[in-house]
Motif scaffolding. Sequence first.
Motif, PDB file in Angstrom:
ATOM      1  N   MET A 130       0.848  -1.170   0.000  1.00 40.26           N
ATOM      2  CA  MET A 130       0.000   0.000   0.000  1.00 40.26           C
ATOM      3  C   MET A 130       0.894   1.234   0.000  1.00 40.26           C
ATOM      4  O   MET A 130       1.875   1.291   0.693  1.00 40.26           O
ATOM      5  CB  MET A 130      -0.892  -0.026   1.247  1.00 40.26           C
ATOM      6  N   SER A 131       0.545   2.206  -0.789  1.00 37.77           N
ATOM      7  CA  SER A 131       1.298   3.447  -0.867  1.00 37.77           C
ATOM      8  C   SER A 131       0.419   4.619  -0.440  1.00 37.77           C
ATOM      9  O   SER A 131      -0.745   4.687  -0.817  1.00 37.77           O
ATOM     10  CB  SER A 131       1.802   3.686  -2.279  1.00 37.77           C
ATOM     11  N   ILE A 132       0.991   5.526   0.326  1.00 38.04           N
ATOM     12  CA  ILE A 132       0.292   6.717   0.795  1.00 38.04           C
ATOM     13  C   ILE A 132       1.167   7.913   0.473  1.00 38.04           C
ATOM     14  O   ILE A 132       2.369   7.905   0.752  1.00 38.04           O
ATOM     15  CB  ILE A 132       0.050   6.637   2.317  1.00 38.04           C
ATOM     16  N   ILE A 133       0.595   8.965  -0.090  1.00 33.90           N
ATOM     17  CA  ILE A 133       1.355  10.171  -0.414  1.00 33.90           C
ATOM     18  C   ILE A 133       1.175  11.183   0.708  1.00 33.90           C
ATOM     19  O   ILE A 133       0.064  11.420   1.169  1.00 33.90           O
ATOM     20  CB  ILE A 133       0.901  10.765  -1.758  1.00 33.90           C
ATOM     21  N   ILE A 134       2.291  11.779   1.168  1.00 33.93           N
ATOM     22  CA  ILE A 134       2.252  12.781   2.232  1.00 33.93           C
ATOM     23  C   ILE A 134       2.975  14.038   1.776  1.00 33.93           C
ATOM     24  O   ILE A 134       3.809  13.993   0.889  1.00 33.93           O
ATOM     25  CB  ILE A 134       2.903  12.245   3.530  1.00 33.93           C
ATOM     26  N   LYS A 135       2.638  15.161   2.389  1.00 36.82           N
ATOM     27  CA  LYS A 135       3.319  16.422   2.099  1.00 36.82           C
ATOM     28  C   LYS A 135       4.404  16.623   3.146  1.00 36.82           C
ATOM     29  O   LYS A 135       4.148  16.557   4.335  1.00 36.82           O
ATOM     30  CB  LYS A 135       2.333  17.584   2.143  1.00 36.82           C
ATOM     31  N   LEU A 136       5.626  16.854   2.682  1.00 32.60           N
ATOM     32  CA  LEU A 136       6.743  17.114   3.578  1.00 32.60           C
ATOM     33  C   LEU A 136       6.882  18.616   3.779  1.00 32.60           C
ATOM     34  O   LEU A 136       6.366  19.407   2.995  1.00 32.60           O
ATOM     35  CB  LEU A 136       8.039  16.532   2.996  1.00 32.60           C
TER      36      LEU A 136
ATOM     37  N   SER B  89     -14.365  -1.972  10.177  1.00 29.53           N
ATOM     38  CA  SER B  89     -15.712  -1.970   9.604  1.00 29.53           C
ATOM     39  C   SER B  89     -15.733  -2.467   8.162  1.00 29.53           C
ATOM     40  O   SER B  89     -16.801  -2.692   7.614  1.00 29.53           O
ATOM     41  CB  SER B  89     -16.297  -0.556   9.666  1.00 29.53           C
ATOM     42  N   GLY B  90     -14.565  -2.614   7.554  1.00 31.27           N
ATOM     43  CA  GLY B  90     -14.499  -3.058   6.174  1.00 31.27           C
ATOM     44  C   GLY B  90     -14.671  -1.937   5.168  1.00 31.27           C
ATOM     45  O   GLY B  90     -14.679  -2.169   3.971  1.00 31.27           O
ATOM     46  N   SER B  91     -14.804  -0.688   5.640  1.00 24.59           N
ATOM     47  CA  SER B  91     -14.973   0.452   4.733  1.00 24.59           C
ATOM     48  C   SER B  91     -13.627   0.823   4.122  1.00 24.59           C
ATOM     49  O   SER B  91     -12.571   0.548   4.697  1.00 24.59           O
ATOM     50  CB  SER B  91     -15.561   1.640   5.479  1.00 24.59           C
ATOM     51  N   PRO B  92     -13.616   1.461   2.939  1.00 26.53           N
ATOM     52  CA  PRO B  92     -12.344   1.859   2.321  1.00 26.53           C
ATOM     53  C   PRO B  92     -11.615   2.910   3.158  1.00 26.53           C
ATOM     54  O   PRO B  92     -12.241   3.701   3.859  1.00 26.53           O
ATOM     55  CB  PRO B  92     -12.756   2.428   0.966  1.00 26.53           C
ATOM     56  N   LEU B  93     -10.288   2.914   3.077  1.00 28.68           N
ATOM     57  CA  LEU B  93      -9.470   3.825   3.878  1.00 28.68           C
ATOM     58  C   LEU B  93      -9.208   5.163   3.200  1.00 28.68           C
ATOM     59  O   LEU B  93      -8.544   6.018   3.769  1.00 28.68           O
ATOM     60  CB  LEU B  93      -8.125   3.168   4.207  1.00 28.68           C
ATOM     61  N   LEU B  94      -9.706   5.363   1.978  1.00 29.80           N
ATOM     62  CA  LEU B  94      -9.481   6.601   1.250  1.00 29.80           C
ATOM     63  C   LEU B  94     -10.040   7.789   2.034  1.00 29.80           C
ATOM     64  O   LEU B  94     -11.213   7.829   2.370  1.00 29.80           O
ATOM     65  CB  LEU B  94     -10.131   6.528  -0.132  1.00 29.80           C
ATOM     66  N   GLY B  95      -9.170   8.732   2.375  1.00 28.79           N
ATOM     67  CA  GLY B  95      -9.581   9.923   3.107  1.00 28.79           C
ATOM     68  C   GLY B  95      -9.777   9.705   4.596  1.00 28.79           C
ATOM     69  O   GLY B  95     -10.231  10.602   5.293  1.00 28.79           O
ATOM     70  N   GLN B  96      -9.439   8.531   5.101  1.00 27.99           N
ATOM     71  CA  GLN B  96      -9.619   8.223   6.519  1.00 27.99           C
ATOM     72  C   GLN B  96      -8.320   8.394   7.292  1.00 27.99           C
ATOM     73  O   GLN B  96      -7.230   8.326   6.737  1.00 27.99           O
ATOM     74  CB  GLN B  96     -10.103   6.769   6.685  1.00 27.99           C
TER      75      GLN B  96
END
Length: 117
Positions: free
Chosen positions: A1-7, A31-38
């Motif tokens: 899994m890749s997550i983009i962050i601001k440095l 809960s099984g919900s998607p992690l997008l924006g969480q």
Amino acid sequence: MSIIIKLAEVGDDGLPAWGLVEIQGDLLSRSGSPLLGQYVGDLHFTKEGTPILIVGHQLLHGKVINLEKPFAVLHRLRKRIDDDKPETEYIVKAIIKKKLLFKTRPKPIISNISKIK
């Protein structure tokens, strides 16, 4: 899994520097919900610059790696000059040059509770 962050850094070109967080394995919500924006966890750095990611009750130690080939974050802008000719323009929003790699198994966070007798 890749997550983009601001440095907090700004590159030589004046663009904001972003980073990529790479986690080996899967992150699943209860809960099984998607992690997008969480909210996923807390990212901290030690005095030496080692990244530490806290996800729930688990601790992950990582390392900062410079990417061989940087990524450009682009924003597509569509313009209509005439009714017949749409024009597309791409604007560079940021450059990703670093990756925070977490490839070791997470360690549980355990607190010591003293027993009262």
